[in-house]
Design a protein around this motif. Structure first.
Motif, mmCIF file in Angstrom:
data_model
loop_
_atom_site.group_PDB
_atom_site.id
_atom_site.type_symbol
_atom_site.label_atom_id
_atom_site.label_comp_id
_atom_site.label_asym_id
_atom_site.label_seq_id
_atom_site.Cartn_x
_atom_site.Cartn_y
_atom_site.Cartn_z
ATOM 1 N N THR A 10 -12.325 -17.819 -44.844
ATOM 2 C CA THR A 10 -11.363 -18.475 -44.016
ATOM 3 C C THR A 10 -10.643 -19.441 -44.503
ATOM 4 O OG1 THR A 10 -12.891 -17.587 -42.148
ATOM 5 C CG2 THR A 10 -10.707 -19.027 -41.627
ATOM 6 N N ILE A 11 -8.989 -19.287 -44.293
ATOM 7 C CA ILE A 11 -8.214 -20.621 -44.602
ATOM 8 C C ILE A 11 -7.702 -20.836 -42.933
ATOM 9 C CG2 ILE A 11 -5.958 -21.157 -45.212
ATOM 10 C CD1 ILE A 11 -6.393 -18.967 -47.544
ATOM 11 N N VAL A 13 -5.414 -23.307 -40.652
ATOM 12 C CA VAL A 13 -4.110 -23.584 -40.423
ATOM 13 C C VAL A 13 -3.951 -24.563 -39.194
ATOM 14 C CG1 VAL A 13 -1.579 -23.202 -40.311
ATOM 15 C CG2 VAL A 13 -3.214 -21.652 -41.665
ATOM 16 N N ALA A 24 3.284 -23.937 -43.417
ATOM 17 C CA ALA A 24 1.963 -23.937 -43.690
ATOM 18 C C ALA A 24 1.419 -22.563 -43.221
ATOM 19 C CB ALA A 24 1.191 -24.892 -42.602
ATOM 20 N N TRP A 27 2.480 -20.024 -45.864
ATOM 21 C CA TRP A 27 1.881 -20.517 -47.157
ATOM 22 C C TRP A 27 0.492 -19.916 -47.139
ATOM 23 C CZ3 TRP A 27 -2.357 -22.622 -49.495
ATOM 24 C CH2 TRP A 27 -2.033 -22.704 -50.837
ATOM 25 N N ALA A 28 -0.265 -20.173 -46.013
ATOM 26 C CA ALA A 28 -1.801 -19.925 -45.915
ATOM 27 C C ALA A 28 -1.820 -18.252 -45.898
ATOM 28 C CB ALA A 28 -2.135 -20.344 -44.593
ATOM 29 N N GLU A 31 -1.412 -16.805 -49.466
ATOM 30 C CA GLU A 31 -2.579 -17.199 -50.001
ATOM 31 C C GLU A 31 -3.758 -16.373 -49.769
ATOM 32 O OE1 GLU A 31 -4.800 -19.397 -52.884
ATOM 33 O OE2 GLU A 31 -2.793 -19.265 -52.628
ATOM 34 N N ALA A 32 -4.100 -16.439 -48.617
ATOM 35 C CA ALA A 32 -4.905 -15.504 -47.921
ATOM 36 C C ALA A 32 -5.057 -14.014 -48.480
ATOM 37 C CB ALA A 32 -5.101 -15.284 -46.304
ATOM 38 N N VAL A 39 -7.077 -15.593 -41.953
ATOM 39 C CA VAL A 39 -6.432 -16.881 -41.444
ATOM 40 C C VAL A 39 -6.872 -17.209 -40.082
ATOM 41 C CG1 VAL A 39 -4.212 -18.286 -41.026
ATOM 42 C CG2 VAL A 39 -4.814 -16.546 -43.203
ATOM 43 N N VAL A 102 -4.755 -25.767 -44.257
ATOM 44 C CA VAL A 102 -3.485 -25.791 -44.627
ATOM 45 C C VAL A 102 -2.747 -26.616 -43.554
ATOM 46 C CG1 VAL A 102 -1.498 -24.688 -45.557
ATOM 47 C CG2 VAL A 102 -3.618 -23.785 -45.836
#
Length: 139
Positions: A10-11, A13, A24, A27-28, A31-32, A39, A102
């Motif tokens: 997991t990212i 935010v 953010a 971008w996240a 990237e995910a 996310v 992020v």
């Protein structure tokens, strides 16, 4: 036959509805998609200022964030939640076990920054995972 990529984490935010938070999120999500990650967007409501108005504001930010996430062309699974607590505390708690956090920079002046400290600075020093801080103007 190729299999769909397995989710690898997991990212997290942080979102306050600002332009920096939207950067953010974008971008996240990108990237995910690259990592095959999910996310998790965190919107916070200050417990000392909790009222019908502040909770409604948090829910409005969460709804706008979910709408923005739905416009993304990628495959990342995105969840958005409103949490009661101070932003740093909530983000650190949610980020336990995450691949990264992020956040967007607000471009705070040095006087205000020195007096209050920035969420991103505290996260960079104390987070249990890498922290990505997107500067003003970053895409």
């Amino acid at each position: 036959m190729s299999e769909s990529p397995q989710k690898t984490g997991t990212i997290v935010v942080g979102s306050d509805g600002s332009a920096g938070a939207r950067r953010a999120l974008h971008w996240a999500m990108t990237e995910a998609d690259l990592r095959g990650a999910a996310v998790q967007v965190v919107v916070t409501v200050d417990p000392e200022k909790s009222s019908v108005e502040t909770i409604a504001e948090g829910e409005r930010i969460a709804a706008e964030t979910a709408e923005a996430a739905a416009l993304h062309d990628g495959a990342a699974e995105v969840t958005v939640g409103v949490h009661e607590g101070l932003p740093v505390d909530v983000l650190l708690s949610v980020a336990a076990g995450a691949q990264m956090i992020v956040v967007g920079s607000h471009g705070t002046s040095s006087i205000k920054h020195n007096a209050l400290g920035a969420v991103s600075d505290v996260l960079a020093r104390t987070a249990p995972c890498p922290v990505v801080i997107l500067p003003m103007g970053a895409a």
